[in-house]
Design an enzyme around this catalytic site. Structure first.
Site, PDB file in Angstrom:
ATOM      1  N   ASP A 281     -48.778  -0.735  28.128  1.00 35.03           N
ATOM      2  CA  ASP A 281     -48.517  -0.164  29.435  1.00 35.03           C
ATOM      3  C   ASP A 281     -49.182  -1.111  30.449  1.00 35.03           C
ATOM      4  OD1 ASP A 281     -47.829   1.690  31.457  1.00 35.03           O
ATOM      5  OD2 ASP A 281     -49.826   2.574  31.330  1.00 35.03           O
ATOM      6  N   ASP A 283     -50.396  -0.112  34.332  1.00 31.38           N
ATOM      7  CA  ASP A 283     -51.442   0.567  35.108  1.00 31.38           C
ATOM      8  C   ASP A 283     -52.341   1.396  34.186  1.00 31.38           C
ATOM      9  OD1 ASP A 283     -50.593   0.198  38.143  1.00 31.38           O
ATOM     10  OD2 ASP A 283     -48.769   0.584  37.001  1.00 31.38           O
ATOM     11  N   ASP A 464     -52.339   4.345  28.310  1.00 31.29           N
ATOM     12  CA  ASP A 464     -53.393   5.243  28.794  1.00 31.29           C
ATOM     13  C   ASP A 464     -52.888   6.583  29.312  1.00 31.29           C
ATOM     14  OD1 ASP A 464     -53.793   5.131  32.247  1.00 31.29           O
ATOM     15  OD2 ASP A 464     -52.211   4.013  31.226  1.00 31.29           O
TER      16      ASP A 464
END
Length: 516
Positions: A281, A283, A464
């Site tokens: 991922d 961000d 996350d």
């Protein structure tokens, strides 16, 4: 330290008759012919014939030839001498009747042939491509001959059949020994081995052996009998196990996950000589979460680490950001970029993909974007970000007391709109096409498109947010969660923050250089 939950099925052990080939039909036919002829001989014309639907499954299916003879004769209160290995098929003994049945079976196989169940062949090919070890077990001493005739022997790493069991004195089902032997020969772990059986004796053997999941195959509607025997899952065709890895994965609390850096050697052991393929991922994973999403820049020293790793591994970034935005933020040429949760993909060597069903929803997104901006323009700190295939509503800078107002605004605009759905993340709401496509589908699409078969490659996904759970759940490799998103996770390991992500990546890079 918490024990790691196995991320994948390592090995699958399949019974042959009734699971791989339709030879169970021939076996049942041969048993009936042999026993009916014998019963008529000893009991006369009014004998009680063998009932394939009842007697075969209850007394014969899945057990050794001699055990089948004994069990059926006992059900008819017939006592017969054991005999000896030299007995001819004409001799009325346990051994003789067994040989008599086998001769009938071989004649039937010669005249009628043996077919492979198409669903089994499809799944066996799929599992081999994914790098899963396969074993075939059978109580039949004709197992090898049957598989060779069906051109199926080549798909299996290990075969434990009636001949091998006799030579090595392996107890037959319902004892679990044949499954345990196959698992050991595959060099697989018990908690990562799946059993597939169609016989009640086989189901009981798998459960007795402590295997985590025993699948019952009910090709003729024996669902209830297989469940009563202990089957964890009952299917009618093996293609129903298409997503078995996802089915077996269970989410856990983040705090229970082992730490990826502390458990680095365990991860290397899982890779087992394969090539890592890295998925990230953006961000919160490669860059910290910041108040202004536009300010989430990739730091130069961290960009250098990713660039160096791209010389060693295939790397893809799968983000909720739009494709153009994601590419501009990272700015590295050799990477694969999947924007809008995988609805749009771009990479080296002309790799391009846009998920076709999503294109029909672009005009709807245009309309909703306009309405949404008007609806939230009076809420300080709320930002509406349009991506090609999604609309992100950021409320990280909105006062806590006004967050509910943002949520209400999104729900009002979406009310009555059947083709969009709301996705939630860290201080963000996303309006996305209500289609069965997400980061997990994009990850697997890339693995297939780039021919990164799991037999030679090991995917690692690091993310996350809640939206990353789709990839973590679909992953047939190693999943790592960065921080916590407040819900249970399908990840296998955890890292504290983006700093630890780069620590892990440096470890991985150094390990690879040391093994080159």
């Amino acid at each position: 330290m918490s024990k790691k939950v196995p991320p994948t099925i390592q090995a699958i052990i399949l019974d042959m008759d009734g699971v791989i080939t339709d030879s169970a039909r021939l076996h049942a036919k041969a048993w009936k012919q042999m026993f009916d002829e014998y019963l008529e001989k000893v009991q006369g014309k009014n004998f009680d014939p063998l009932d394939i639907g009842k007697d075969y499954k209850r007394y014969i299916d899945g057990v050794s030839r001699h055990d089948g003879v004994r069990a059926f004769l006992e059900s008819r209160q017939i006592a017969l001498t054991e005999g000896n290995p030299e007995d001819d098929p004409e001799v009325d003994s346990i051994v003789g009747l067994g040989k008599r049945k086998n001769n009938i079976f071989l004649d039937l196989m010669e005249t009628e042939g043996v077919e492979v169940f198409p669903d089994t062949l499809e799944m066996v090919k799929k599992w081999k491509k994914e790098g899963i070890k396969l074993a075939v077990i059978s109580a039949s001493r004709n197992c090898r001959r049957i598989l060779e005739a069906a051109d199926m022997l080549r798909w299996f790493d290990i075969r434990i059949d009636g001949e091998i069991a006799r030579e090595q004195q392996i107890p037959g089902k319902p004892a679990p020994d044949v499954f345990i032997k196959a698992m050991e020969d595959l060099n697989a772990d018990l908690d990562r081995t799946l059993i597939i059986e169609d016989a009640i004796a086989g189901i009981k053997a798998g459960k007795k052996g402590g295997f985590p999941v025993v699948v019952g195959v009910a090709r003729n509607g024996e669902d209830e009998a297989l469940r009563n025997a202990g089957a964890d899952i009952v299917v009618h065709e093996l293609t129903e196990l298409e997503n078995i890895m996802e089915t077996l994965k269970k989410p856990r609390e983040t705090a229970t996950l082992p730490h990826a850096l502390e458990s680095f050697q365990d991860i290397i052991t899982d890779i087992e000589g394969k090539r890592p393929v890295l998925f990230f991922d953006y961000d919160g994973t490669l860059t910290p979460i910041v108040e202004d999403p536009n300010a989430a820049e990739l730091a130069p020293d961290r960009k250098k680490i990713i660039q160096q790793l791209s010389d060693q591994f295939t790397i893809a970034i799968i983000s909720g950001r739009g494709l153009a935005d994601l590419k501009s933020k990272v700015g590295l040429q050799r990477l694969i970029y999947a924007g809008s949760h995988g609805f749009e993909i771009s990479g080296p060597n002309g790799l391009e993909m846009q998920y076709e069903p999503g294109k029909e929803i672009l005009p709807i997104l245009d309309e909703v974007e306009s309405k949404l901006k008007k609806r939230v323009e009076a809420i300080d700190g709320c930002e509406v970000e349009r991506k090609k295939y999604a609309i992100a509503v950021h409320y990280r800078q909105v006062e806590a007391g006004k967050v509910a107002e943002v949520e209400n605004a999104v729900e009002e605009v979406l009310d009555g709109q059947q083709r969009l759905k709301i996705g939630k993340g860290k201080k963000i709401l996303e309006l996305k096409p209500d289609l069965d496509w997400h980061k997990g589908h994009a990850l697997n699409w890339l693995l297939n498109e780039l021919d990164l078969a799991a037999a030679q490659n090991h995917p690692i996904f690091i993310g996350d947010d809640i939206t990353d759970e789709d990839a973590l759940k679909a992953l047939k490799g190693t999943g790592i969660l960065v921080g916590s998103h407040g819900q249970k996770t399908y990840a296998d390991y955890r890292l504290k923050d983006t700093g630890e992500v780069y620590g892990f990546l440096e470890e991985l890079g150094n390990w690879d250089k040391g093994n080159s």
